[in-house]
Enzyme design. Structure first.
Site, PDB file in Angstrom:
ATOM      1  N   LYS A  56      -0.302  -0.305 -25.708  1.00  0.00           N
ATOM      2  CA  LYS A  56      -1.475   0.472 -25.288  1.00  0.00           C
ATOM      3  C   LYS A  56      -1.238   1.946 -25.627  1.00  0.00           C
ATOM      4  CE  LYS A  56      -5.103   2.037 -23.045  1.00  0.00           C
ATOM      5  NZ  LYS A  56      -6.432   1.924 -23.673  1.00  0.00           N
ATOM      6  N   CYS A 162      -9.697   7.936 -29.909  1.00  0.00           N
ATOM      7  CA  CYS A 162     -10.138   7.421 -28.604  1.00  0.00           C
ATOM      8  C   CYS A 162     -11.504   8.026 -28.255  1.00  0.00           C
ATOM      9  CB  CYS A 162      -9.140   7.745 -27.505  1.00  0.00           C
ATOM     10  SG  CYS A 162      -9.805   7.292 -25.878  1.00  0.00           S
TER      11      CYS A 162
HETATM   12  O1  RRO Z   1      -8.559   3.609 -23.339  1.00  0.00           O
HETATM   13  C1  RRO Z   1      -9.658   3.635 -23.911  1.00  0.00           C
HETATM   14  O2  RRO Z   1     -10.714   3.919 -23.318  1.00  0.00           O
HETATM   15  C2  RRO Z   1      -9.789   3.373 -25.350  1.00  0.00           C
HETATM   16  C3  RRO Z   1      -8.962   3.907 -26.312  1.00  0.00           C
HETATM   17 BR1  RRO Z   1      -7.468   4.950 -25.899  1.00  0.00          BR
HETATM   18  C4  RRO Z   1      -9.241   3.687 -27.681  1.00  0.00           C
HETATM   19  O3  RRO Z   1      -8.565   4.160 -28.605  1.00  0.00           O
HETATM   20  N1  RRO Z   1     -10.320   2.924 -27.981  1.00  0.00           N
HETATM   21  C5  RRO Z   1     -11.117   2.369 -27.033  1.00  0.00           C
HETATM   22  O4  RRO Z   1     -12.095   1.682 -27.379  1.00  0.00           O
HETATM   23  N2  RRO Z   1     -10.824   2.598 -25.720  1.00  0.00           N
END
Ligand code: RRO
Length: 351
Positions: A56, A162
């Site tokens: 993650k 993100c």
């Molecule tokens: O954690 C998120 O909300 C998230 C991330 Br870091 C990302 O790179 N892509 C996404 O769809 N959600």
């Protein structure tokens, strides 16, 4: 007459390499999916269908992320506004190190339920995803991983896309900012391979520009992952007359089957523009083996899986590989390398 053998015995060589690391099969998880806790990462490490593991996206310190509900899925799509919930850099470094012993790929073909060629036993690659809330934080994380050593980390995937942290724009839509952060990251990256997670681009001038920026760092960037979820989409619950998600007024990153054409176009356009030393990892819209095959045709070296894996669990990666194997054999491809980038223009008479 010679016994032609059973179809199920025909061995397909699905091996591929990402940043020089060998994978026995070309699919694994997209960052964010099945990879937030050590228990999930362990499941991926033990799953014979996952060719690698991505953790993650993390920040220096743990984060709880956005308020719930922050994930919603229907048949083959999802929308999320998770907001970067994660356990912090040192947690994922420790997980990478601890999982080294269970990541070894078994040498025995029979342990793998479909006939795929195997190289010598080796640890499954672990790619650490980092996503600072600021560029300073991203640079500091890459610096620390390089400085502290990186037992069990085979590469860093720098997430510049993100879409879900309120008030934080997606870095890779700002080409100057991307250039600046890559310049600083390059200065503290020596031996550990670096990848970059990109957002979807929808204009060819943007593909030209991002390829130009990335190409300037080709001595350190070994792969790009295209694409992250399609940011700031709105999915509505008509029963309740409101969005499914609570954060960001209901806006979230859209993923799953419907984004496949956007993902494929990004893989194709980036493959055409980037130096061959930079692998393109396809991500987006994969719900069956045909989708994996399409990413490979468009030039992907391997494929990450998001919504489908989230909804169906690690064993479902096996469905993708079984279908991919049949499609490859139908086309007479016995090696993954034979189908990569084989897309041709449609020919025909002009009307
Ligand atoms: O954690 C998120 O909300 C998230 C991330 Br870091 C990302 O790179 N892509 C996404 O769809 N959600």
């Amino acid at each position: 007459m010679e016994n032609p053998g059973r179809f199920s015995d025909v061995v397909v060589d699905m091996r591929t390499t990402v940043a020089g690391c060998e994978l026995d099969v070309p699919v694994w998880n997209a960052s964010g999916v099945w990879c937030t806790s050590a228990a999930e990462l362990r499941e991926l490490a033990l799953c014979p269908w996952a060719g690698a593991i991505t953790s993650k996206s993390c920040t220096m310190k743990p984060r709880t992320g956005n308020p719930e509900p922050r994930y919603y899925a229907e048949a083959d799509w999802s929308v999320n506004a998770m907001g970067l919930p994660n356990r912090g850099l040192s947690y994922y470094m420790a997980a990478a190190s601890r999982l080294q012993d269970v990541r070894s790929v078994p040498a025995d073909d029979r342990s793998h339920p479909i006939a795929v060629a195997r190289g010598p036993p080796r640890p499954k690659p672990f790619f650490l995803s980092v996503c600072g809330l600021t560029h300073d934080e991203s640079v500091a994380m890459v610096h620390d991983v390089n400085e502290l050593g990186f037992a069990g980390v085979d590469g860093i995937e720098l997430n510049l896309s993100c879409p879900n942290v309120p008030g934080k724009p997606q870095t890779a839509y700002d080409f100057e900012a991307t250039d600046e952060v890559l310049r600083r990251v390059a200065e503290c990256t020596d031996t550990i391979p670096l990848g970059v997670k990109l957002p979807p681009y929808l204009d060819l001038a943007h593909h030209d520009r991002i390829a130009e920026v990335l190409g300037a760092y080709k001595s350190v960037i070994r792969w790009v992952t295209a694409i992250n979820s399609v940011g700031n989409c709105l999915a509505l619950d008509v029963g309740d007359l409101c969005p499914f998600l609570r954060p960001k007024h209901g806006l979230g990153g859209f993923g799953g089957g419907p984004i496949k054409p956007i993902a494929l176009a990004n893989v194709w356009n980036l493959r055409q523009r980037l130096p061959s030393s930079i692998d393109v990892i396809g991500c987006g819209g994969v719900t069956c083996g045909r989708d994996v095959f399409e990413h490979l045709l468009a030039g992907a070296t391997a494929v990450q899986v998001g919504t489908y894996l989230m909804e169906n669990g690690p064993a479902s990666l096996g469905n993708l590989l079984r279908e991919l194997r049949v499609i490859m054999l139908m086309h007479g491809f016995e090696r993954l390398a034979d189908c990569r980038g084989q897309l041709t223009e449609r020919s025909g008479q002009q009307q």
